[in-house]
Design an enzyme around this catalytic site. Structure first.
Site, PDB file in Angstrom:
ATOM      1  NE  ARG A  48      -2.861  -0.401   3.043  1.00 56.70           N
ATOM      2  CZ  ARG A  48      -4.228  -0.683   2.362  1.00 56.70           C
ATOM      3  NH1 ARG A  48      -4.841   0.113   1.529  1.00 56.70           N
ATOM      4  NH2 ARG A  48      -4.626  -1.859   2.661  1.00 56.70           N
ATOM      5  CB  THR A  49       3.476   2.506   2.294  1.00 55.29           C
ATOM      6  OG1 THR A  49       2.701   2.071   3.188  1.00 55.29           O
ATOM      7  CG2 THR A  49       4.328   3.712   2.671  1.00 55.29           C
ATOM      8  CE  LYS A  92      24.391 -10.260  -4.541  1.00 50.47           C
ATOM      9  NZ  LYS A  92      23.643  -8.936  -5.151  1.00 50.47           N
ATOM     10  NE  ARG A  94       6.831  -0.681   6.058  1.00 51.26           N
ATOM     11  CZ  ARG A  94       5.522   0.203   6.449  1.00 51.26           C
ATOM     12  NH1 ARG A  94       5.089   1.298   6.173  1.00 51.26           N
ATOM     13  NH2 ARG A  94       4.890  -0.774   6.907  1.00 51.26           N
ATOM     14  CG  HIS A 123       4.143   5.334   8.335  1.00 55.74           C
ATOM     15  ND1 HIS A 123       4.708   5.621   7.181  1.00 55.74           N
ATOM     16  CD2 HIS A 123       3.379   4.346   8.036  1.00 55.74           C
ATOM     17  CE1 HIS A 123       4.002   4.949   6.111  1.00 55.74           C
ATOM     18  NE2 HIS A 123       3.466   4.190   6.658  1.00 55.74           N
TER      19      HIS A 123
END
Ligand SMILES: [Zn+2]
Lengths: 305, 140
Positions: free
Chosen positions: A52-53, A81, A102, A130
């Protein structure tokens, strides 16, 4: 100097008001903004999936005429990695003009912002910040109510772990005459730090209650969050309490006609789908507002006139 | 020995009783070649008991560390047998590498090379919070 957005308090009230004004102008005159970010690239660095974000950021950039690159979970990135966030931020600075990150670990976007030469937007760091969700909530309240002051704001559900509620309280408490009604089971009431540092220290009026029905008549805004089973120590408490914090049509009997019901989504069962067609349900309009406010934010951080 | 007089060196005075050895380690005094004395439970008018550190050389000290342990600590710089400077370390605005963040969800828990940085968020209460995750850093 480049600007980042890591925490909502990075922005002054004047800057938030300005972002809201730009978002409202985008809504009114979308054609003016279609080419604003032509030849600009947004990197979406999503170390954990949040469709969604990510889609909200990507559609925001596309609607500004820009382009998008990035990854949508850590397994498809160099993080697997073992590359540090700092190195990734430096590298991506060579490819893109702005980053939305995120990350499951708290503070990762701050580390990125300290190492990137381009603006970094925190798109959620674990249970921490957020800020674009908070901006989305503010734009929604502004559009639904026409103002951000003189409001009674009810926050319902998990107020202990619900970060969206904490930052909404932080952001709304900077406006005049905002009163909070904090509705939750005792087990999930707001943390002491929010109570003392945000509310009491700033002299904000608030009441705490366990009853959604009793609180309902006075509310202008109802911000719903989910009460999750895993937050309870025993199953009995959860079963006993869960229905009290599920919004159903009968609980709206005493609500104001112009109540605005918000939810950060995704929803599981905390708002009955029977409410979706009620004009007071704002949560899908809220999603749309998320795109507009992200457009305004990208313009601001890229310093596009 | 240097218990009596220091010609050129440092006397760290008014250390809360019991914290002298902790500071001795944290300030890296165990790595010094010069003479160092740790005096424990010395009588102190103000606080009952205190610890004292005497270092027989003028070295660079981590004043952030000292201020964090207790802002009432005093540092006396001695040259030629005379005290030439008395320093009151204050609560520093930021602490780098002094305390570690214990939050398992903090980015510092997975990226070992990141410095642990804490910011003073409440001077009155002496509260420090992790720069990355806002977790409160307790006194040691
Ligand atoms: Zn931390």
């Amino acid at each position: 100097m480049k600007r980042d957005l890591i925490d909502i308090t990075d922005l002054s009230v004047a800057e938030i008001d300005e972002l809201i004004a730009v978002a409202e102008d985008i809504i009114a005159h979308p054609e003016v903004y279609r080419e604003k970010c032509r030849y600009k690239k947004l990197a979406t660095l999503f170390y954990e999936p949040s469709t969604r974000t990510r889609l909200s950021f990507e559609s925001a950039m596309y609607e500004l005429g820009g382009q998008v690159l990035g990854f949508s979970d850590a397994t498809s990135s160099s993080a697997t990695k073992g590359e540090s966030v700092a190195d990734t931020a430096k590298t991506v600075s060579c490819f893109a003009d702005i980053i939305a990150m995120r990350h499951p670990k708290e503070g990762a976007p701050l580390v990125a912002s300290m190492n990137a030469s381009i603006p970094v937007i925190n798109a959620g760091d674990g249970g921490h910040h957020h800020p674009t969700q908070t901006l989305t909530d503010l734009l929604t309240i502004k559009r639904e109510k026409g103002r951000l002051d003189k409001l009674v704001v009810g926050c319902c559900g998990d107020l202990k772990f619900g970060r969206t509620v904490h930052s909404l309280i932080g952001a709304m408490s900077r406006y005049q005459n905002v009163k909070f009604v904090l509705i939750s089971p005792e087990e999930l009431c707001i943390p002491e730090s929010v109570r003392t540092d945000l509310l009491e220290r700033n002299g904000i009026e608030f009441v705490e209650t366990t009853s959604l029905e009793e609180a309902m008549p006075q509310l202008d805004i109802l911000y719903m969050t989910r009460v999750q089973r895993e937050r309870f120590f025993n199953e009995d408490d959860y079963v006993r309490l869960k229905d009290s914090y599920i919004l159903t049509p009968d609980k709206l009997t005493n609500a104001k006609w112009d109540l605005s019901i918000l939810h950060p989504l995704p929803r599981v069962n905390e708002i009955s789908i029977a409410i979706d067609n009620d004009p007071r349900a704002c949560y899908f309009r809220q999603v749309l507002n998320g795109k507009f406010i992200r457009m305004a934010l990208i313009l601001k951080l890229l310093e596009v006139e | 020995m240097i218990i009596g007089t220091i010609i050129d060196g440092i006397v760290i005075d008014h250390i809360p009783a019991g914290q002298g050895m902790y500071l001795y380690e944290k300030l890296g005094l165990d790595k010094l070649q010069c003479e160092v004395a740790v005096i424990k439970n010395a009588p102190s008018g103000k606080y009952g008991k205190k610890d004292i550190l005497k270092i027989n050389e003028v070295i660079d000290l981590n004043y952030d560390m000292l201020g964090y342990i207790d802002p009432l600590i005093t540092v006396n710089i001695i040259r030629g047998g005379q005290r030439v400077e008395k320093i009151h370390p204050h609560l520093p605005e930021t602490l780098t590498g002094v305390i570690r963040c214990k939050n398992p969800r903090c980015i510092t828990s997975v990226e070992q090379e990141l410095p642990h940085v804490f910011r003073l968020t409440d001077r009155e209460k002496g509260v420090y919070r992790c720069m990355y995750c806002d977790t409160m850093g307790g006194k040691r």
